[in-house]
Design a protein around this motif. Structure first.
Motif, PDB file in Angstrom:
ATOM      1  N   SER A  63       0.834  -1.197   0.000  1.00 21.50           N
ATOM      2  CA  SER A  63       0.000   0.000   0.000  1.00 21.50           C
ATOM      3  C   SER A  63       0.872   1.251   0.000  1.00 21.50           C
ATOM      4  O   SER A  63       1.815   1.357   0.781  1.00 21.50           O
ATOM      5  N   GLY A  64       0.565   2.195  -0.877  1.00 19.71           N
ATOM      6  CA  GLY A  64       1.314   3.446  -0.937  1.00 19.71           C
ATOM      7  C   GLY A  64       2.705   3.252  -1.511  1.00 19.71           C
ATOM      8  O   GLY A  64       3.032   2.202  -2.078  1.00 19.71           O
ATOM      9  N   PHE A  65       3.547   4.283  -1.352  1.00 20.71           N
ATOM     10  CA  PHE A  65       4.932   4.212  -1.831  1.00 20.71           C
ATOM     11  C   PHE A  65       5.773   3.445  -0.825  1.00 20.71           C
ATOM     12  O   PHE A  65       5.708   3.707   0.377  1.00 20.71           O
ATOM     13  N   GLU A  66       6.572   2.492  -1.325  1.00 15.75           N
ATOM     14  CA  GLU A  66       7.464   1.718  -0.463  1.00 15.75           C
ATOM     15  C   GLU A  66       8.827   1.594  -1.122  1.00 15.75           C
ATOM     16  O   GLU A  66       8.934   1.521  -2.340  1.00 15.75           O
ATOM     17  N   SER A  67       9.852   1.573  -0.287  1.00 14.52           N
ATOM     18  CA  SER A  67      11.233   1.444  -0.740  1.00 14.52           C
ATOM     19  C   SER A  67      11.899   0.353   0.096  1.00 14.52           C
ATOM     20  O   SER A  67      12.053   0.504   1.306  1.00 14.52           O
ATOM     21  N   LEU A  68      12.268  -0.754  -0.542  1.00 13.40           N
ATOM     22  CA  LEU A  68      12.879  -1.884   0.152  1.00 13.40           C
ATOM     23  C   LEU A  68      14.343  -2.021  -0.250  1.00 13.40           C
ATOM     24  O   LEU A  68      14.720  -1.699  -1.377  1.00 13.40           O
ATOM     25  N   ASP A  69      15.152  -2.513   0.686  1.00 13.02           N
ATOM     26  CA  ASP A  69      16.571  -2.729   0.410  1.00 13.02           C
ATOM     27  C   ASP A  69      16.764  -3.853  -0.602  1.00 13.02           C
ATOM     28  O   ASP A  69      16.153  -4.918  -0.476  1.00 13.02           O
ATOM     29  N   ALA A  70      17.600  -3.610  -1.588  1.00 13.28           N
ATOM     30  CA  ALA A  70      17.994  -4.672  -2.518  1.00 13.28           C
ATOM     31  C   ALA A  70      19.050  -5.515  -1.806  1.00 13.28           C
ATOM     32  O   ALA A  70      20.057  -4.990  -1.340  1.00 13.28           O
ATOM     33  N   SER A  71      18.821  -6.823  -1.694  1.00 11.54           N
ATOM     34  CA  SER A  71      19.757  -7.689  -0.980  1.00 11.54           C
ATOM     35  C   SER A  71      20.870  -8.192  -1.885  1.00 11.54           C
ATOM     36  O   SER A  71      21.935  -8.555  -1.420  1.00 11.54           O
ATOM     37  N   GLN A  72      20.633  -8.199  -3.181  1.00 15.22           N
ATOM     38  CA  GLN A  72      21.640  -8.657  -4.135  1.00 15.22           C
ATOM     39  C   GLN A  72      21.434  -7.875  -5.427  1.00 15.22           C
ATOM     40  O   GLN A  72      20.308  -7.715  -5.884  1.00 15.22           O
ATOM     41  N   VAL A  73      22.525  -7.347  -5.981  1.00 21.79           N
ATOM     42  CA  VAL A  73      22.479  -6.613  -7.246  1.00 21.79           C
ATOM     43  C   VAL A  73      23.657  -7.051  -8.099  1.00 21.79           C
ATOM     44  O   VAL A  73      24.779  -7.156  -7.603  1.00 21.79           O
ATOM     45  N   ASN A  74      23.395  -7.308  -9.385  1.00 24.07           N
ATOM     46  CA  ASN A  74      24.447  -7.655 -10.326  1.00 24.07           C
ATOM     47  C   ASN A  74      24.063  -7.019 -11.660  1.00 24.07           C
ATOM     48  O   ASN A  74      23.142  -7.480 -12.319  1.00 24.07           O
ATOM     49  N   LEU A  75      24.751  -5.932 -12.027  1.00 19.98           N
ATOM     50  CA  LEU A  75      24.454  -5.193 -13.251  1.00 19.98           C
ATOM     51  C   LEU A  75      25.614  -5.302 -14.230  1.00 19.98           C
ATOM     52  O   LEU A  75      26.776  -5.263 -13.819  1.00 19.98           O
ATOM     53  N   ASN A  76      25.290  -5.393 -15.505  1.00 18.57           N
ATOM     54  CA  ASN A  76      26.307  -5.459 -16.559  1.00 18.57           C
ATOM     55  C   ASN A  76      26.082  -4.315 -17.537  1.00 18.57           C
ATOM     56  O   ASN A  76      24.996  -4.177 -18.092  1.00 18.57           O
ATOM     57  N   PHE A  77      27.129  -3.498 -17.703  1.00 25.08           N
ATOM     58  CA  PHE A  77      27.037  -2.363 -18.612  1.00 25.08           C
ATOM     59  C   PHE A  77      28.417  -2.017 -19.140  1.00 25.08           C
ATOM     60  O   PHE A  77      29.379  -1.932 -18.381  1.00 25.08           O
ATOM     61  N   PHE A  78      28.525  -1.849 -20.432  1.00 23.34           N
ATOM     62  CA  PHE A  78      29.742  -1.378 -21.080  1.00 23.34           C
ATOM     63  C   PHE A  78      30.951  -2.248 -20.728  1.00 23.34           C
ATOM     64  O   PHE A  78      32.045  -1.759 -20.489  1.00 23.34           O
ATOM     65  N   GLY A  79      30.721  -3.576 -20.649  1.00 24.16           N
ATOM     66  CA  GLY A  79      31.796  -4.521 -20.381  1.00 24.16           C
ATOM     67  C   GLY A  79      32.207  -4.640 -18.924  1.00 24.16           C
ATOM     68  O   GLY A  79      33.193  -5.299 -18.616  1.00 24.16           O
ATOM     69  N   SER A  80      31.469  -4.008 -18.021  1.00 19.32           N
ATOM     70  CA  SER A  80      31.801  -4.069 -16.599  1.00 19.32           C
ATOM     71  C   SER A  80      30.611  -4.589 -15.794  1.00 19.32           C
ATOM     72  O   SER A  80      29.463  -4.472 -16.219  1.00 19.32           O
ATOM     73  N   THR A  81      30.922  -5.156 -14.629  1.00 24.86           N
ATOM     74  CA  THR A  81      29.902  -5.671 -13.723  1.00 24.86           C
ATOM     75  C   THR A  81      29.875  -4.810 -12.476  1.00 24.86           C
ATOM     76  O   THR A  81      30.923  -4.430 -11.943  1.00 24.86           O
TER      77      THR A  81
END
Length: 171
Positions: A63-81
């Motif tokens: 309900s409403g706006f919520e912001s939760l902690d990301a427990s794991q993130v893995n992003l790939n962009f421009f040849g880097s992680t």
């Protein structure tokens, strides 16, 4: 195989799926998404980005706006992680944002890479966006999010498929 037996096989698959999900309720609170997109303007037009992230949805009220902690993130962009520790506001970020239980997107920014970039959640009528900036150039592109099914859901689908295969094979 008659229709009663076929229905029994299908029902068994659904029950198995639900039973497996109930065995480990703590794991059911972890939700994972894939994300991907292509930059549509700027000198990096055509470059792609992708990744995954997970979060614990148990604190969510839906309900409403919520912001939760990301427990794991893995992003790939421009040849880097990039991982959660690469976010400029780590350990307070990255965050997964929602409005009334609907995913708006991952909020992630890093200025320690050239070009600097951000994942910006949807807001109002704007869609979730990947944006970059560097000297004399900037660009962006939409982000698509796809829910990664829980293992118990996959197991249930496999059980239904096997049941359907067996029913079809006996005919």
């Amino acid at each position: 195989m008659n229709s009663w037996q076929r229905n029994a096989v299908i029902t068994s698959g659904v029950v198995l799926s639900l039973a497996v999900q109930q065995v480990n309720p703590a794991q059911a609170a972890i939700v994972s998404y894939n994300l991907a997109g292509t930059i549509q303007n700027g000198s990096l037009t055509g470059q792609t980005f992708s990744g995954t992230f997970s979060y614990d949805n148990s604190p969510s009220t839906g309900s409403g706006f919520e912001s939760l902690d990301a427990s794991q993130v893995n992003l790939n962009f421009f040849g880097s992680t990039f991982t959660a520790v690469d976010d400029d506001s780590f350990p307070d970020s990255p965050k997964v944002e929602f409005l009334d239980g609907i995913l708006l997107g991952l909020n992630f920014s890093t200025s320690s890479f050239t070009p600097e970039f951000s994942l910006i959640p949807a807001f109002g009528s704007t869609e979730a966006t990947f944006s970059y900036i560097e000297t004399n150039d900037s660009g962006s592109g939409p982000v698509q999010y796809v829910l990664i099914p829980e293992p118990s859901t996959v197991l249930g689908i496999i059980a239904l498929g096997i049941g359907g295969f067996l029913v079809g094979r006996k005919r």
